[in-house]
Design an enzyme around this catalytic site. Structure first.
Site, mmCIF file in Angstrom:
data_model
loop_
_atom_site.group_PDB
_atom_site.id
_atom_site.type_symbol
_atom_site.label_atom_id
_atom_site.label_comp_id
_atom_site.label_asym_id
_atom_site.label_seq_id
_atom_site.Cartn_x
_atom_site.Cartn_y
_atom_site.Cartn_z
ATOM 1 N N CYS A 1 -0.452 4.036 -6.428
ATOM 2 C CA CYS A 1 -1.492 3.368 -5.652
ATOM 3 C C CYS A 1 -1.591 1.951 -6.197
ATOM 4 O O CYS A 1 -1.608 1.755 -7.419
ATOM 5 C CB CYS A 1 -2.832 4.086 -5.778
ATOM 6 N N CYS B 1 0.864 -1.184 0.000
ATOM 7 C CA CYS B 1 0.000 0.000 0.000
ATOM 8 C C CYS B 1 0.893 1.224 0.000
ATOM 9 O O CYS B 1 1.664 1.426 0.942
ATOM 10 C CB CYS B 1 -0.923 0.020 1.216
#
Length: 236
Positions: A198, A84
């Site tokens: 992302c 992440c």
């Protein structure tokens, strides 16, 4: 199990599955035993990182991540992979919770730009609002001597729509939306290369690869670094 690493995932689950698929696909194998040893922590209930970064009264994801790190550290993995980008907001705090190294996805992504496009000067960033607001990539991009190009509000809103509406909520990507985001960053914002900052964008790239413009896919890059490190440990 010996010579294994731990994947800190679930943020989100489709992105974590994408990481594992790419890792297994790129591992040189001739038999079952050639695949890598790893544990996947798919902690899907970790609170949203962007929501907390933008409003610290929201649930703190670091409590869950630190708990995962401490639990997994008892098993003594060789290293951790944090799947992440936005969670890297607290990278130093997370690393402080263990003596076991955590690979830095942001640093590795920027390091790879010189190989993706050696002449790159203007580096664009597509990411969550949390990553953008916290300027997470800024020190890495500017520290490497590049000019950073943030998305316009229109592009940022389109990015959030793809990440949250299509992938996180509906469970699928929209290739047209993804390619339009990259096109806008290159053609309208003048970027030489675009960072996919992302892992949901990395999932979009896996589902419908960008072939017209150069992208620095953070998850794909950290897959390669994970593979290199794990194979080196195995050879020892």
């Amino acid at each position: 199990m010996q010579q294994f690493f731990t994947i800190l995932g679930g943020m989100g689950t489709l992105a974590t599955e994408s990481y594992v698929r790419l890792l297994d696909k790129r591992t040189p194998i001739h038999r079952d035993q050639d695949y890598l040893n790893y544990l996947v922590v798919n902690h899907a209930t970790v609170p949203d990182r962007t929501a907390w970064i933008l409003d610290h009264s929201q649930p703190d994801p670091n409590e869950a991540l630190i708990e995962d790190i401490k639990q997994q550290s008892l098993l003594n993995p060789e290293f951790f992979v944090l799947i992440c980008n936005t969670a890297h907001y607290s990278f130093n705090k997370l690393q402080a919770a263990t003596e076991i190294p955590i690979l830095n996805m942001l640093q590795e992504t920027v390091n790879e730009i010189k190989n993706i496009k050696p002449a790159a000067k203007r580096v664009g960033l597509l990411a969550t609002n949390g990553t953008l607001a916290a300027n997470l990539y800024d020190p890495y991009i500017t520290g490497a001597g590049y000019e950073e190009v943030k998305p316009t509000q229109e592009i940022a809103d389109m990015t959030e729509d793809l990440i949250y509406h299509d992938i996180k909520e509906a469970g699928h990507s929209d290739g047209k939306k993804y390619h339009e985001l990259v096109r806008k960053m290159v053609e309208e914002q003048g970027c030489d290369v675009v960072i996919l900052g992302c892992t949901e964008l990395s999932f979009a790239e896996e589902m419908d690869p960008e072939t017209r413009y150069p992208v620095a896919d953070s998850q794909s890059i950290i897959v390669d670094r994970s593979l290199e490190r794990a194979l080196k440990l195995r050879r020892k």
